[in-house]
Design a protein around this motif. Structure first.
Motif, PDB file in Angstrom:
ATOM      1  N   ILE A 140       0.842  -1.204   0.000  1.00  0.00           N
ATOM      2  CA  ILE A 140       0.000   0.000   0.000  1.00  0.00           C
ATOM      3  C   ILE A 140       0.876   1.253   0.000  1.00  0.00           C
ATOM      4  O   ILE A 140       0.622   2.210  -0.735  1.00  0.00           O
ATOM      5  N   HIS A 141       1.950   1.215   0.776  1.00  0.00           N
ATOM      6  CA  HIS A 141       2.874   2.360   0.816  1.00  0.00           C
ATOM      7  C   HIS A 141       3.424   2.654  -0.583  1.00  0.00           C
ATOM      8  O   HIS A 141       3.403   3.801  -1.049  1.00  0.00           O
ATOM      9  N   ASN A 142       3.894   1.626  -1.257  1.00  0.00           N
ATOM     10  CA  ASN A 142       4.459   1.826  -2.601  1.00  0.00           C
ATOM     11  C   ASN A 142       3.401   2.256  -3.612  1.00  0.00           C
ATOM     12  O   ASN A 142       3.663   3.081  -4.487  1.00  0.00           O
ATOM     13  N   LEU A 143       2.203   1.687  -3.455  1.00  0.00           N
ATOM     14  CA  LEU A 143       1.092   2.073  -4.350  1.00  0.00           C
ATOM     15  C   LEU A 143       0.724   3.542  -4.173  1.00  0.00           C
ATOM     16  O   LEU A 143       0.472   4.255  -5.144  1.00  0.00           O
ATOM     17  N   MET A 144       0.696   3.988  -2.926  1.00  0.00           N
ATOM     18  CA  MET A 144       0.356   5.395  -2.651  1.00  0.00           C
ATOM     19  C   MET A 144       1.392   6.305  -3.315  1.00  0.00           C
ATOM     20  O   MET A 144       1.033   7.359  -3.849  1.00  0.00           O
ATOM     21  N   GLU A 145       2.656   5.880  -3.292  1.00  0.00           N
ATOM     22  CA  GLU A 145       3.707   6.681  -3.952  1.00  0.00           C
ATOM     23  C   GLU A 145       3.487   6.749  -5.456  1.00  0.00           C
ATOM     24  O   GLU A 145       3.594   7.804  -6.062  1.00  0.00           O
ATOM     25  N   GLU A 146       3.157   5.593  -6.052  1.00  0.00           N
ATOM     26  CA  GLU A 146       2.915   5.561  -7.505  1.00  0.00           C
ATOM     27  C   GLU A 146       1.732   6.443  -7.877  1.00  0.00           C
ATOM     28  O   GLU A 146       1.766   7.167  -8.870  1.00  0.00           O
ATOM     29  N   MET A 147       0.676   6.386  -7.074  1.00  0.00           N
ATOM     30  CA  MET A 147      -0.522   7.164  -7.402  1.00  0.00           C
ATOM     31  C   MET A 147      -0.264   8.650  -7.197  1.00  0.00           C
ATOM     32  O   MET A 147      -0.740   9.478  -7.961  1.00  0.00           O
ATOM     33  N   ASP A 148       0.532   8.967  -6.195  1.00  0.00           N
ATOM     34  CA  ASP A 148       0.906  10.370  -5.971  1.00  0.00           C
ATOM     35  C   ASP A 148       1.692  10.903  -7.173  1.00  0.00           C
ATOM     36  O   ASP A 148       1.421  11.991  -7.681  1.00  0.00           O
ATOM     37  N   LYS A 149       2.638  10.090  -7.658  1.00  0.00           N
ATOM     38  CA  LYS A 149       3.432  10.491  -8.834  1.00  0.00           C
ATOM     39  C   LYS A 149       2.536  10.735 -10.041  1.00  0.00           C
ATOM     40  O   LYS A 149       2.809  11.595 -10.876  1.00  0.00           O
ATOM     41  N   ALA A 150       1.462   9.931 -10.143  1.00  0.00           N
ATOM     42  CA  ALA A 150       0.552  10.062 -11.293  1.00  0.00           C
ATOM     43  C   ALA A 150      -0.482  11.170 -11.059  1.00  0.00           C
ATOM     44  O   ALA A 150      -1.370  11.378 -11.892  1.00  0.00           O
ATOM     45  N   GLY A 151      -0.417  11.837  -9.914  1.00  0.00           N
ATOM     46  CA  GLY A 151      -1.333  12.950  -9.645  1.00  0.00           C
ATOM     47  C   GLY A 151      -2.722  12.512  -9.192  1.00  0.00           C
ATOM     48  O   GLY A 151      -3.674  13.289  -9.262  1.00  0.00           O
ATOM     49  N   VAL A 152      -2.858  11.266  -8.736  1.00  0.00           N
ATOM     50  CA  VAL A 152      -4.163  10.802  -8.231  1.00  0.00           C
ATOM     51  C   VAL A 152      -4.254  11.187  -6.752  1.00  0.00           C
ATOM     52  O   VAL A 152      -3.470  10.710  -5.935  1.00  0.00           O
ATOM     53  N   THR A 153      -5.220  12.041  -6.440  1.00  0.00           N
ATOM     54  CA  THR A 153      -5.311  12.556  -5.060  1.00  0.00           C
ATOM     55  C   THR A 153      -5.998  11.535  -4.142  1.00  0.00           C
ATOM     56  O   THR A 153      -6.794  10.713  -4.606  1.00  0.00           O
ATOM     57  N   PRO A 154      -5.676  11.578  -2.824  1.00  0.00           N
ATOM     58  CA  PRO A 154      -6.206  10.572  -1.888  1.00  0.00           C
ATOM     59  C   PRO A 154      -7.729  10.417  -1.917  1.00  0.00           C
ATOM     60  O   PRO A 154      -8.230   9.298  -1.767  1.00  0.00           O
ATOM     61  N   ASP A 155      -8.454  11.499  -2.145  1.00  0.00           N
ATOM     62  CA  ASP A 155      -9.923  11.397  -2.118  1.00  0.00           C
ATOM     63  C   ASP A 155     -10.467  10.561  -3.271  1.00  0.00           C
ATOM     64  O   ASP A 155     -11.628  10.168  -3.260  1.00  0.00           O
ATOM     65  N   ARG A 156      -9.632  10.277  -4.274  1.00  0.00           N
ATOM     66  CA  ARG A 156     -10.085   9.430  -5.388  1.00  0.00           C
ATOM     67  C   ARG A 156      -9.626   7.984  -5.224  1.00  0.00           C
ATOM     68  O   ARG A 156      -9.903   7.129  -6.066  1.00  0.00           O
ATOM     69  N   ILE A 157      -8.899   7.705  -4.129  1.00  0.00           N
ATOM     70  CA  ILE A 157      -8.314   6.371  -3.940  1.00  0.00           C
ATOM     71  C   ILE A 157      -9.133   5.542  -2.946  1.00  0.00           C
ATOM     72  O   ILE A 157      -9.452   6.008  -1.855  1.00  0.00           O
TER      73      ILE A 157
END
Ligand code: THG
Length: 269
Positions: A140-157
């Motif tokens: 989950i930690h690594n996934l959150m980093e990947e999604m952050d890099k792609a500009g996906v904000t937490p409220d969409r995750i």
């Protein structure tokens, strides 16, 4: 608690038959019944062989969109059907799902980014679904980093701890609950989503198990679930749990549901 209706899933026998026979009436009714029961999204899973899946998923999306404008949760393990379906939906969909598998990061994350979709992120990688809570949290930690890099904000995750059957591993319930509880303290603003009915595969009185697990999972931080919205007792359990946790202002939703006969025992004459 938000509900993703699970019933349009090609791994279920009746749905598979309807897909094969292109029975749009059956699919339309399955969509409308879940919408009336209070679903916020409908999960759409063609569950068919890879060579047919895109065509079947697109057909399912069209059947559903012919009868309702509820947003869809596009459910597939493969990038091609997800990409094709994301291109024809009337409303911004939820993509079900990405994970730390390299192909998903490479091919599905860009779709989420391009269409500004909500996305379910599974706690698994190319090594499969890890047995321990710690490993799931690392993913989950690594996934959150990947999604952050792609500009996906937490409220969409929507983080999915991956609920496995209790019948095959009695630790499954605890692992999912602990993954939710820990991740909820680590990542502010993210949602948690789980496939609830997975927990009771192969066991009798499935609804009872689903109800108890859902109650515990809501307490741990689950705010969204893929479930059977037509299960009246499950709906009652959700409302009562939120009531007891102090999340139902003036007890309004619970009492209204009771008054309208939506929860509780059905009177027999
Ligand atoms: N996570 C994510 N997506 C998922 C799952 C998950 N998609 C698929 C699956 N798991 C969730 N969907 C279902 C759909 C149907 C059933 C179980 C999981 C099922 N239904 C029975 C039926 O309809 O006959 C019984 C339902 C009931 O007990 O009421 O078994 O984990 N992201």
């Amino acid at each position: 608690m938000k509900i993703i209706g699970e019933k349009i899933n090609g791994t279920l026998k009746k749905v598979r038959r309807a897909i094969e026979e292109r029975d749009s009436t059956f699919i339309g009714e399955l969509a409308l019944s879940q919408v009336s029961a209070g679903a916020d999204w409908l999960d759409i899973n063609a569950g068919t062989a890879p060579d047919r899946e895109t065509e079947d998923l697109l057909w399912l999306v069209e059947c559903v969109q012919d009868v309702t404008d509820i947003p869809l949760c596009l459910d597939s393990a493969n990038p091609e059907p997800l990409t094709a379906a994301a291109g024809i939906v009337a409303r911004t969909p939820m993509i079900n799902s990405i994970s730390l598998e390299q192909q998903k990061i490479r091919e599905i994350l860009p779709v989420v980014r391009e269409y500004r979709c909500d996305v379910i992120a599974l706690a698994m990688d190319d090594g499969g679904i890890p047995a321990s809570t710690e490993e799931r949290l690392r993913i989950i930690h690594n996934l959150m980093e990947e999604m952050d890099k792609a500009g996906v904000t937490p409220d969409r995750i929507y983080l999915d701890p991956l609920v496995m059957g209790i019948a095959t591993n009695t630790a499954s319930g605890g692992i999912a609950l602990e993954t939710i509880r820990s991740a909820a303290t680590l990542y502010e603003g993210v949602h948690f989503c789980a496939g609830l009915s997975n927990i009771s595969f192969g066991l009798p009185q499935r609804s009872l198990i689903n109800q108890v697990f859902l109650t515990l999972a809501i307490e741990a931080g689950l705010d969204t679930a893929i479930l059977n919205p037509l299960d009246r007792e499950l709906r009652g359990a959700i409302l009562a749990t939120e009531l007891v946790l102090g999340r139902d202002r003036h007890c309004q939703r619970y009492t209204r549901a009771s008054k309208n006969g939506l929860i509780g025992r059905v009177a027999v004459s």
